[in-house]
Scaffold this motif. Structure first.
Motif, PDB file in Angstrom:
ATOM      1  N   CYS A  65       0.824  -1.212   0.000  1.00  0.00           N
ATOM      2  CA  CYS A  65       0.000   0.000   0.000  1.00  0.00           C
ATOM      3  C   CYS A  65       0.862   1.267   0.000  1.00  0.00           C
ATOM      4  O   CYS A  65       1.642   1.483   0.933  1.00  0.00           O
ATOM      5  CB  CYS A  65      -0.907  -0.023   1.226  1.00  0.00           C
ATOM      6  N   ARG A  66       0.696   2.080  -1.030  1.00  0.00           N
ATOM      7  CA  ARG A  66       1.420   3.352  -1.102  1.00  0.00           C
ATOM      8  C   ARG A  66       1.000   4.285   0.039  1.00  0.00           C
ATOM      9  O   ARG A  66       1.829   5.010   0.590  1.00  0.00           O
ATOM     10  CB  ARG A  66       1.200   4.040  -2.440  1.00  0.00           C
ATOM     11  N   ASN A  67      -0.283   4.297   0.392  1.00  0.00           N
ATOM     12  CA  ASN A  67      -0.735   5.148   1.492  1.00  0.00           C
ATOM     13  C   ASN A  67       0.029   4.850   2.774  1.00  0.00           C
ATOM     14  O   ASN A  67       0.435   5.759   3.500  1.00  0.00           O
ATOM     15  CB  ASN A  67      -2.237   4.983   1.739  1.00  0.00           C
ATOM     16  N   THR A  68       0.228   3.564   3.076  1.00  0.00           N
ATOM     17  CA  THR A  68       0.983   3.184   4.273  1.00  0.00           C
ATOM     18  C   THR A  68       2.414   3.690   4.180  1.00  0.00           C
ATOM     19  O   THR A  68       2.942   4.247   5.146  1.00  0.00           O
ATOM     20  CB  THR A  68       0.968   1.651   4.463  1.00  0.00           C
ATOM     21  N   LEU A  69       3.041   3.488   3.016  1.00  0.00           N
ATOM     22  CA  LEU A  69       4.423   3.944   2.851  1.00  0.00           C
ATOM     23  C   LEU A  69       4.528   5.449   3.069  1.00  0.00           C
ATOM     24  O   LEU A  69       5.438   5.926   3.762  1.00  0.00           O
ATOM     25  CB  LEU A  69       4.943   3.578   1.455  1.00  0.00           C
ATOM     26  N   THR A  70       3.603   6.202   2.512  1.00  0.00           N
ATOM     27  CA  THR A  70       3.612   7.658   2.632  1.00  0.00           C
ATOM     28  C   THR A  70       3.363   8.089   4.073  1.00  0.00           C
ATOM     29  O   THR A  70       4.115   8.898   4.626  1.00  0.00           O
ATOM     30  CB  THR A  70       2.553   8.278   1.695  1.00  0.00           C
TER      31      THR A  70
ATOM     32  N   ASP B  57      10.609   4.102   3.013  1.00  0.00           N
ATOM     33  CA  ASP B  57      11.197   4.026   1.674  1.00  0.00           C
ATOM     34  C   ASP B  57      11.077   2.575   1.201  1.00  0.00           C
ATOM     35  O   ASP B  57      11.654   1.669   1.818  1.00  0.00           O
ATOM     36  CB  ASP B  57      12.666   4.449   1.727  1.00  0.00           C
ATOM     37  N   TRP B  58      10.329   2.343   0.130  1.00  0.00           N
ATOM     38  CA  TRP B  58      10.096   0.975  -0.331  1.00  0.00           C
ATOM     39  C   TRP B  58      11.399   0.268  -0.700  1.00  0.00           C
ATOM     40  O   TRP B  58      11.450  -0.963  -0.702  1.00  0.00           O
ATOM     41  CB  TRP B  58       9.092   0.934  -1.477  1.00  0.00           C
TER      42      TRP B  58
ATOM     43  N   GLU C 266       8.951  -1.484  -7.488  1.00  0.00           N
ATOM     44  CA  GLU C 266       7.972  -0.421  -7.743  1.00  0.00           C
ATOM     45  C   GLU C 266       6.666  -0.985  -8.289  1.00  0.00           C
ATOM     46  O   GLU C 266       5.585  -0.476  -7.997  1.00  0.00           O
ATOM     47  CB  GLU C 266       8.565   0.602  -8.713  1.00  0.00           C
TER      48      GLU C 266
ATOM     49  N   ILE D 211       3.813  -1.919  -5.731  1.00  0.00           N
ATOM     50  CA  ILE D 211       3.140  -0.880  -4.948  1.00  0.00           C
ATOM     51  C   ILE D 211       1.806  -0.515  -5.606  1.00  0.00           C
ATOM     52  O   ILE D 211       1.745  -0.249  -6.797  1.00  0.00           O
ATOM     53  CB  ILE D 211       4.053   0.354  -4.803  1.00  0.00           C
TER      54      ILE D 211
ATOM     55  N   PRO E   2      -1.883   1.921  -5.098  1.00  0.00           N
ATOM     56  CA  PRO E   2      -2.252   3.197  -4.463  1.00  0.00           C
ATOM     57  C   PRO E   2      -2.846   3.051  -3.062  1.00  0.00           C
ATOM     58  O   PRO E   2      -2.521   3.823  -2.165  1.00  0.00           O
ATOM     59  CB  PRO E   2      -3.275   3.792  -5.432  1.00  0.00           C
ATOM     60  N   SER E   3      -3.713   2.050  -2.861  1.00  0.00           N
ATOM     61  CA  SER E   3      -4.414   1.878  -1.583  1.00  0.00           C
ATOM     62  C   SER E   3      -4.628   0.390  -1.331  1.00  0.00           C
ATOM     63  O   SER E   3      -5.156  -0.318  -2.192  1.00  0.00           O
ATOM     64  CB  SER E   3      -5.771   2.595  -1.643  1.00  0.00           C
TER      65      SER E   3
END
Length: 153
Positions: A110-115, A120-121, A129, A132, A134-135
């Motif tokens: 989840c990109r939201n979690t990373l953000t 940093d993935w 990449e 990943i 978006p949600s």
């Protein structure tokens, strides 16, 4: 009446004593092709135990159905992303993830979690990449709409 009850009890005991069918004993064609999405949002307070549990569940699922008859996605968000942080420092855990990937399992992050957690993935074991999304929650719904069955162990 007592004879039927006694016979039923004996039948039940016989069933309980019978060994469970091992994955290698599953008759060909027993399971139809499957598409499944596992939710991994961690298992606080003991994420390490939960991660081992979910990875074994996925492995057993693939062995039961057969890798040519199953598509597996694991959507990782929230505390579930810690699996890949832990695997960066744990070769056994990393090996379990890598073995499942070799069987065709796709781990989606989840990109939201990373953000939100400023992760940093690149520091996560085996994550690219392309892994990943978006949600995490929206990905669960998207995959269910594509015919994947939802599992949250």
């Amino acid at each position: 009446m007592r004879r039927r009850t006694f016979a039923a009890a004996l039948s039940l005991l016989a069933l309980m004593a019978a060994p469970a069918m091992a994955a290698s004993e599953v008759p060909a064609g027993y399971y139809s092709d499957q598409k499944v999405v596992y939710q991994n949002d961690g298992g606080a307070p003991d994420n390490a135990t939960y991660f081992k549990h979910i990875l074994v569940n996925v492995k057993n699922h693939i062995e039961a159905v057969g890798k040519d008859h199953i598509q597996v996605r694991v959507v990782d968000f929230g505390d579930g992303v810690d699996l890949f942080k832990m695997a960066s420092n744990d070769p056994k855990l990393a090996g379990q993830i890598d073995a499942l990937k070799a069987e065709g399992v796709k781990f989606l992050i989840c990109r939201n979690t990373l953000t939100q957690r400023k992760i940093d993935w690149h520091e996560l074991h085996g994550v690219t990449e392309e892994d990943i999304v978006p949600s995490g929650v929206a990905e669960l719904v998207r995959l269910q709409g594509m015919g994947f069955t939802y599992v949250h162990p």
